[in-house]
Design a protein around this motif. Sequence first.
Motif: not given
Length: 1290
Positions: A288-290, A1072-1076, A1080-1082
Amino acid sequence: METLRREGKDNPLASANLLSKIFFCWLNPLFKVGYKKKLDEDDMYKVLPEDASERLGNELQWYWNAEVQQAAKDLRPPSLTKALVTCYWRSYSLIGIYIFIEEVLKVIQPVLLGKMIEYFESHDPTDDAAIYEAYSYATGISLSTIAITVLHHLYFYHVQRAGMKIRVAMCHMIYRKALCLNSKALAKTTTGQIVNLLSNDVNKFDEITLYLHFLWIGPLQAATVTLLLFYIIGPSGLAGMAVLFILMPVQAIFGRLFSTLRAETAVLTDDRIRTMNEVITGIRVIKMYGWEKPFAALVDEVRRLEILKIMKSSYLRGLNMASFFVSSKIIIFITVCVFVLTGNMLSASIVFMAVALYGAVRLTITLFFPFAIEKVSESLISIRRIKTFLLLDEVVPHYLGLPVAEKEYMVKIEDLKCYWDKSSLLSAILGELSQESGVVKVKGELTYTSQQPWILPGTIRSNILFGKELNPQKYDRVLGACALKRDMELLPGGDLAMVGDRGANLSGGQKARVSLARAVYQDADIYLLDDPLSAVDAEVGRHLFEECICGLLRKKPRILVTHQLQYLKAADQIVVLKEGQMVARGTYNELQGSGLDFTTLKEEEDKEEEETCAMSLSDNSKSSMSSLSSSQYSLIEGAEPLPAVVQPAGEESRSDGNIGLRMYVKFFRAGANFLLLLVLILLNALAHITFVLQDWWLACWASEQKRVNVTEHLNGSFPLQLDLDLYLGVYAGLTATSVLFGFLRCLVFFNVLVSSAQTLHNSMFHAILRTPVHFFDVNPIGRILNRFSKDIGYLDSLLPWTFVDFTQVFLQVIGVIAVAAVIIPWILIPVVPLLAVFLILRCYFLKTSRDIKRLESTTRSPVFSHLSSSLQGLSTIRAFKVQQRFQQMFDDYQDLHSEAWFLFLTTSRWFAVRLDGICSVFVTITAFGCLYLRDGLDPGAVGLALSYAVTLTGMFQWGVRQSAEIENMMTSVERIVEYAELESEAPWETDKQPPPDWPKTGSITFDRVNFSYSASEPLVLKNLTVVFTPREKVGIVGRTGAGKSSLISALFRLAEPEGRIMIDGFLTSEIGLHTLRQKMSIIPQDPVLFTGSVRKNLDPFRQHTDEDLWNALQEVQMKAVVEDLPNKLETVLTESGSNFSMGQRQLVCLARSILQKNRILIIDEATANVDPRTDILIQQTIRDKFQDCTVLTIAHRLNTIIDCDRILVLAAGRIQEYDQPYVLLQNQDGLFYQMVQQTGRAEAASLLHTAKQSYHQCAVRWECWLRLRGWTRALSAGVSLMDATMEQKT
């Protein structure tokens, strides 16, 4: 806790007769079964009583305890080596008798061979006595070959079994110790290190027992052979032995260098496995943090350093192996040179007797003796590492678990002072923390439920019963009180449904209630409850408090740690702690009368109880899985039941049949291109051709010398001389070439195979990082770690060595048969049927052997999984006093693995003794064939054929067993390739790149979204359509299993959703997943920190300055804490970040989000496990620092989201309500209204008041906003302000 005791088959070895034991005939029925079908665990034989883990472990533990006590008396450090020697020296010494007799026969055999060649040198067809004598020598050679075969395999069977016993006993002790470690000890070790002790270090005992006897056999045999050679060929023999003795210290130096490299490698392997353990445990957060790339770089760097050490040690091994194979050539060359240059005449009997004698001693001196030194060095390193672990501090329980009268149950604490990062009251009561001063007295049986629920792999029922007998009425009451009945009705299989590692297929609330039910079912005297209500929603929390804590347990003393102040009125006594000190004590009314304001209690962030639980369990697992409705009753009529989202995987998969050629090609191609592989093949061929040519040239020389001698004898007056320069020159050239190629092929071979291991490790690791998160929910940590520890360990060291060894032996066997066929062509006639028997035997053996090896691999995984699970639940195990039961489970897992390992050892011996039987027949045929066809045979040819044939015994079966071992170990390659080819999630980057400042506003749109965690699982979000407008603060609520966390998973694409999700107009599925994910912060529910510096935990990409980091820490009030650390930002955190309390870890996660400065913030129940003050701090920071962001907050505590702009209410994966909180509270039939009412009258009134205030403040803000923009006509026209607001928002 599932019982592992099963009624296995009785071990036939226990009742086998002597002949059956010698030739392993008692295994015949197993091979018949294995040939007909795939073997499984039920086909294995029970361990013999003397091999049982419990018995072996208790025995060695007794000796270790005695050594520790004696060392304390003698004021010296205890020696684990001494304890091992004392325990096992008698039984191990007796095994040495087998190898002693075998080595004596090996020295006698060359003498018989020499005598037989002498017959051919002085062949007289009329001398019948000489013929009979020659036949007696042939008989002696045959019988000694058979005897050597029997003794050899009896020896190796017994030493391997001895090694197994020591390993099993040591594993028992390591696990027993792990159950006793206190907090300080746990800070000094890691799960990865303990796994490494159990997976790699203890294996050294399997290896050292094989060779230890050669430490005394080697010198003894060398001295005997030296005397014999001196007697046979005079001083020339001493020259050859001198070379042999020079090789011994050289190889001893190799051994020491190897042990040094092994120690350095072990540290790096520990580091890699610890990092892998953290990565696997925290994979959801990493994704989730990439953060995959920085973790990949971290593991790659550790692996690079590890492989450098492994490559060096492999080159040493290569030189060692090459020196073993070329040493015989060098020794014979030196002996022959000295012999002929000192004026002696070469004869076949002398040459080949010397060759055979050197051959007998060479294996011992240049292979087994150095191996013994190498393995002793390695074992001492491992013993030292294990001893360090065994001497770590243990927990000292100080409560009395004695039966007492009901009124006398008590917990008494006086002047208690404990030292740790923070002290923990419950842990001190449990005896988990050592106290510096004061007294803790406990009368009665304690039980405990930890704040972070710990679930053991198994059924839900076994997790609740936890070893107790099932009482249906009591069990039913406990399920009702813990709000689990509804869950049991909906789960496929009910309470017999299997839960995965770390409870992967249960929601956080379900895990908390199962953990509470476990404690309640124990029926203890005193209950320690560490915030069991934090992980459940308000309705369920109220039910648990009323029906369980104040219901079923009402007659028991209960110490409840909670941050939920609405329950304080029901307490008989309240203890208020601040900064580790008691600041107030009394009833609710007494404390209110004293002027204490409960709403502003400035408790230390994260009560210390949480700190201790987090440290002990290290459970950073995240379950954002949607599961079942958690309530005992459903508030939504007609809501469809949700099936469990994830079913845990059953047995570990294992493939059937042969390892295909494709797998071998993949393995070699991973380490080299086709050109290098071609060079390797040529080197091997050239090396062995020169090996054989050297011996062939020697035989020709000896035969030519005999002819010269005979001619000279016949001619009398015409002395003839051989061209010594020619023969010696060619011989020297062949020797030099064989040595050169011998060394080159070994070094190139090892380079290729270790490079393959490196490539495959990297492929597997990167595939693991790229695979969807669902994979980690259905595969236990132990199973994944097993491939990174044991299987990679095979590829790093054992497989390269075995491959090189097999290749050399295989080429030697071909050379032996080729030489014999050239000298006696008809020998091919019996060789053909012998070869057919061998091929049938090998096929027959491998069908069973492969299954046994795969069973050995799969029965090994549960040992590691059980260790990992036990370490996570250590405080719970000790509080329930079930250490003995868990030790028994570990012993059962070990016994199951020992069943497979024992069969692996014995079936290998069954095969080997039969192969050597075939070789004995070949030797017999060659020996008697030479005598039968004695006319016309040169003594040199006979000597070459016989000396080669004798070497076939042992070597042939070893080569074939090595080929089987390669095939067995190729299952590790197969398992690694299986993981290297895992399904990959979407690309990290794609061609479609949004602008760098995307998302600018933070608008999120879900358009008819369906979501499940894998293609085979049911939907957990159904036709979801919702819009989150820019800068909007949205609270997401719902029962457990409603789909709250699944909505976040869909947003982060942890699995690919159906439908459209758009952020600022960009379709998330196209980027891309990392771009996405990095945009976003979690802040996750369970804060995850990793071993490494504070800086690395905040900023793994090093994108921010020190000033930025300190400012972020200041914002979350963590600056002072970090400044107090020894190296400030560079301070390395311990495993799972246990330097910090849970609240502090949550604040570090908040600081990460501040640094990222993203427009979208997700808060996944981040304040569920923190105290009110930390909760207020987090909420205030979010309001201040993220006011321009879109914030989605999942929360159980309604007070944390009641002032949000809007509330999204989910149930069964569908939207039930979505509006402003105050608007939702006007609908008394609504789900949100009912949830608020269930918090209690006072709390509900407070929530309504906050919602109303927020509603009016929002109205005022919008009015000002409209007036500023001149939209007064909308107001004067009578349009309500909030309608305008809604319109404008829409």
